[in-house]
Design an enzyme around this catalytic site. Sequence first.
Site, PDB file in Angstrom:
ATOM      1  N   GLY A   1       3.463   1.793   4.380  1.00 56.96           N
ATOM      2  CA  GLY A   1       4.837   2.158   4.024  1.00 56.96           C
ATOM      3  C   GLY A   1       4.957   2.586   2.573  1.00 56.96           C
ATOM      4  O   GLY A   1       4.243   3.465   2.089  1.00 56.96           O
ATOM      5  N   GLY A   2       5.876   1.937   1.863  1.00 56.15           N
ATOM      6  CA  GLY A   2       6.145   2.306   0.472  1.00 56.15           C
ATOM      7  C   GLY A   2       4.926   2.190  -0.416  1.00 56.15           C
ATOM      8  O   GLY A   2       4.819   2.896  -1.425  1.00 56.15           O
TER       9      GLY A   2
ATOM     10  N   GLY B   1     -12.230  37.943  -3.120  1.00 52.84           N
ATOM     11  CA  GLY B   1     -11.078  37.250  -3.694  1.00 52.84           C
ATOM     12  C   GLY B   1     -11.502  35.998  -4.438  1.00 52.84           C
ATOM     13  O   GLY B   1     -10.859  35.595  -5.421  1.00 52.84           O
ATOM     14  N   ALA B   2     -12.587  35.397  -3.967  1.00 56.05           N
ATOM     15  CA  ALA B   2     -13.035  34.157  -4.603  1.00 56.05           C
ATOM     16  C   ALA B   2     -13.488  34.423  -6.044  1.00 56.05           C
ATOM     17  O   ALA B   2     -13.375  33.561  -6.911  1.00 56.05           O
ATOM     18  CB  ALA B   2     -14.155  33.522  -3.786  1.00 56.05           C
TER      19      ALA B   2
HETATM   20  C1  HXC Z   1       7.391 -10.081   3.813  1.00 55.08           C
HETATM   21  C2  HXC Z   1       5.177 -10.255   4.333  1.00 55.08           C
HETATM   22  C3  HXC Z   1       5.106  -8.864   4.564  1.00 55.08           C
HETATM   23  C4  HXC Z   1       6.288  -8.108   4.385  1.00 55.08           C
HETATM   24  C5  HXC Z   1       3.160  -9.697   4.895  1.00 55.08           C
HETATM   25  N1  HXC Z   1       3.952 -10.718   4.562  1.00 55.08           N
HETATM   26  N2  HXC Z   1       3.850  -8.536   4.917  1.00 55.08           N
HETATM   27  N3  HXC Z   1       6.314 -10.846   3.959  1.00 55.08           N
HETATM   28  N4  HXC Z   1       7.415  -8.751   4.013  1.00 55.08           N
HETATM   29  N5  HXC Z   1       6.288  -6.791   4.564  1.00 55.08           N
HETATM   30  C6  HXC Z   1       3.551 -12.113   4.411  1.00 55.08           C
HETATM   31  C7  HXC Z   1       3.205 -12.766   5.724  1.00 55.08           C
HETATM   32  O1  HXC Z   1       4.378 -13.322   6.293  1.00 55.08           O
HETATM   33  C8  HXC Z   1       2.224 -13.854   5.276  1.00 55.08           C
HETATM   34  O2  HXC Z   1       2.962 -14.918   4.714  1.00 55.08           O
HETATM   35  C9  HXC Z   1       1.487 -13.192   4.148  1.00 55.08           C
HETATM   36  O3  HXC Z   1       2.318 -12.120   3.686  1.00 55.08           O
HETATM   37  C10 HXC Z   1       0.155 -12.603   4.549  1.00 55.08           C
HETATM   38  O4  HXC Z   1       0.350 -11.798   5.706  1.00 55.08           O
HETATM   39  P1  HXC Z   1      -0.608 -11.886   6.978  1.00 55.08           P
HETATM   40  O5  HXC Z   1       0.024 -11.105   8.040  1.00 55.08           O
HETATM   41  O6  HXC Z   1      -0.954 -13.332   7.250  1.00 55.08           O
HETATM   42  O7  HXC Z   1      -1.923 -11.197   6.413  1.00 55.08           O
HETATM   43  P2  HXC Z   1      -2.914 -10.205   7.145  1.00 55.08           P
HETATM   44  O8  HXC Z   1      -3.265 -10.762   8.484  1.00 55.08           O
HETATM   45  O9  HXC Z   1      -4.012  -9.967   6.177  1.00 55.08           O
HETATM   46  O10 HXC Z   1      -2.107  -8.864   7.385  1.00 55.08           O
HETATM   47  C11 HXC Z   1      -1.612  -8.128   6.287  1.00 55.08           C
HETATM   48  C12 HXC Z   1      -0.663  -7.011   6.770  1.00 55.08           C
HETATM   49  C13 HXC Z   1       0.422  -7.602   7.679  1.00 55.08           C
HETATM   50  C14 HXC Z   1      -1.469  -5.963   7.528  1.00 55.08           C
HETATM   51  C15 HXC Z   1      -0.088  -6.340   5.524  1.00 55.08           C
HETATM   52  O11 HXC Z   1       0.999  -8.724   7.025  1.00 55.08           O
HETATM   53  C16 HXC Z   1       1.497  -6.639   8.013  1.00 55.08           C
HETATM   54  O12 HXC Z   1       1.333  -5.803   8.896  1.00 55.08           O
HETATM   55  N6  HXC Z   1       2.630  -6.774   7.342  1.00 55.08           N
HETATM   56  C17 HXC Z   1       3.810  -5.938   7.615  1.00 55.08           C
HETATM   57  C18 HXC Z   1       3.565  -4.523   7.133  1.00 55.08           C
HETATM   58  C19 HXC Z   1       4.794  -3.670   7.268  1.00 55.08           C
HETATM   59  O13 HXC Z   1       5.153  -3.268   8.377  1.00 55.08           O
HETATM   60  N7  HXC Z   1       5.505  -3.516   6.162  1.00 55.08           N
HETATM   61  C20 HXC Z   1       6.744  -2.739   6.114  1.00 55.08           C
HETATM   62  C21 HXC Z   1       6.342  -1.278   5.936  1.00 55.08           C
HETATM   63  S1  HXC Z   1       7.757  -0.278   5.876  1.00 55.08           S
HETATM   64  P3  HXC Z   1       2.377 -16.394   4.676  1.00 55.08           P
HETATM   65  O14 HXC Z   1       3.533 -17.213   4.185  1.00 55.08           O
HETATM   66  O15 HXC Z   1       1.968 -16.732   6.065  1.00 55.08           O
HETATM   67  O16 HXC Z   1       1.251 -16.384   3.722  1.00 55.08           O
HETATM   68  C22 HXC Z   1       7.956   0.060   4.278  1.00 55.08           C
HETATM   69  C23 HXC Z   1       9.191   0.840   4.015  1.00 55.08           C
HETATM   70  C24 HXC Z   1       9.186   1.520   2.703  1.00 55.08           C
HETATM   71  O17 HXC Z   1       7.215  -0.305   3.438  1.00 55.08           O
HETATM   72  C25 HXC Z   1       9.111   2.984   2.894  1.00 55.08           C
HETATM   73  C26 HXC Z   1       9.431   3.694   1.664  1.00 55.08           C
HETATM   74  C27 HXC Z   1       9.081   5.164   1.819  1.00 55.08           C
END
Ligand code: HXC
Length: 510
Positions: A169-170, A404-405
């Site tokens: 994402g961001g 051209g290159a």
């Molecule tokens: C809040 C989050 C989080 C998030 C992870 N955590 N992503 N908390 N917001 N986006 C927290 C989890 O709850 C967990 O907390 C800790 O971080 C570690 O995450 P895990 O899932 O246990 O780790 P891992 O298995 O290594 O996986 C990592 C990951 C996965 C692949 C990043 O967490 C994931 O898919 N997260 C969501 C990604 C996502 O969809 N983000 C939004 C994108 S949209 P604890 O307390 O258990 O340690 C976006 C919009 C902006 O960004 C666009 C702008 C252009």
Amino acid sequence: MNEILEALEHKRHAARMGGGQRRIDAQHAKGKLTARERLELLLDEGSFEEYDMFVEHTCADFGMADQKIPGDGVVTGQGTINGRLVYVFSKDFTVFGGSLSKAHASKIVKVQQAAARNGAPVIGLFDAGGARIQEGVDSLAGYADIFMENVLSSGVIPQISVIMGPCAGGDVYSPALTDFIFMVKDTSYMFVTGPDVVKTVTNETVTAEELGGAKIHAQKSGVVDGAFENDFEAMAQIRRLVDFLPASNREKPPVRPTFDEPERIEMSLDSLIPANPNQPYDMKELIEKTVDEGDFFEIGRDFGKNIICGFARMEGAPVGIVANQPMSLAGVLDIDASRKAARFVRFCDCFGIPIITFVDVPGFMPGTRQEQGALIKHGAKLLFAYAEATVPKVTVITRKAYGGAYDVMSSKHLRGDVNYAWPTAEIAVMGAKGAVEIIFRADIGDPDAIAARTAEYQERFANPFVAASRGYIDEVIMPHSTRRRVVKALRTLRGKAVSNPWKKHDNIPL
Ligand code: HXC
């Protein structure tokens, strides 16, 4: 007083522990360093000055009011690399997965603004799960604030991103707005949407590594400029890169002492070009034998290998090198090579880094894949980039400069300042065989006539002298004196002053 100091130390300790020992151990178990350990490697010892260590998020939804960790998932501040100021932010995956809250975003924006104001590079280390899901639109607003600063700083200060963990994402779009992106092999990946969303939307089953691992982005998509083995190598290489860059567009690139003789002669270059014009040779040999101490920092080594881009020094001053690579696709210009080199040329021009171009190019790549992939538009990017660049431009044609290159590769016609050719240069519209088959089509059934015409064309055009007689080549130089001649040219160009007509901004073919 002691109690106050102890309370401060206690608070600092809590911030330094991020998400706690369990999560730090998990980070190490994945082969990753923590946000702070990375900064220790990146910056000169003891130079890091942290900002906003006690910033906390303000979200009260989903039980977040009870979950506050000082620093809120990003370590920010300033430090030095070999004594030169840089601003840094390093995402802390142990705190809410490094996800971005509004407070977290404000910390990054503060660093970005300070860097732009004070004229110093920003280096971002990414290891983050994207938007802080609990914060909703506040998080999206935070990302947009960062993007805005990225764009305003583009061309003002160097911006470097290193992807050191999952990034979605961001956390991929901010890096995409910066000058250089690097990844760490096996522990990092970047994509706009992850494998689960891909499965839902397109029914494709794909791993994170296949979708956005370092290999994909460094070799196939060209999104990143290089992939490193581990966090240690990544930080060491970023230090090396920063040494080549000016702190901002208000400063000249940093000159450092060199022990390499400017007059150094390289006799081995006289035999670099093979007798057979279709036989490849390694252009990197020429680069390494020309620049100071053979020290070359390559950008995008594994993508668009038919063109080489990177930084080096001449007489201690940074230069950007662009060179066709005959070892890969005969050094042809295709979509990938054009895209890669155009961006590199523009970076050098933004930051006042002279460009040395080594040319051995048989033309643009033919074929439906290229045409349908918009080769016209991508090739035009490189043409545009060279044409608009006002930094000193020195060109050396070693062998082929066809069609051209020839025009594109920093020719005299695009304001090349000093254009040299080796005696082996062939400057023509195309190779002899192709040319004869077109202009003497009637003779195609007569091999003797074709052979005679080919020899005639070869004799007439397979040399640098026609171009030299028109003044398109300033001088035909001996290969062994390339370093000496390029050094001389760059010296004369130190006072170069050229500007383009006033405009709000240009409209490069994107
Ligand atoms: C809040 C989050 C989080 C998030 C992870 N955590 N992503 N908390 N917001 N986006 C927290 C989890 O709850 C967990 O907390 C800790 O971080 C570690 O995450 P895990 O899932 O246990 O780790 P891992 O298995 O290594 O996986 C990592 C990951 C996965 C692949 C990043 O967490 C994931 O898919 N997260 C969501 C990604 C996502 O969809 N983000 C939004 C994108 S949209 P604890 O307390 O258990 O340690 C976006 C919009 C902006 O960004 C666009 C702008 C252009």
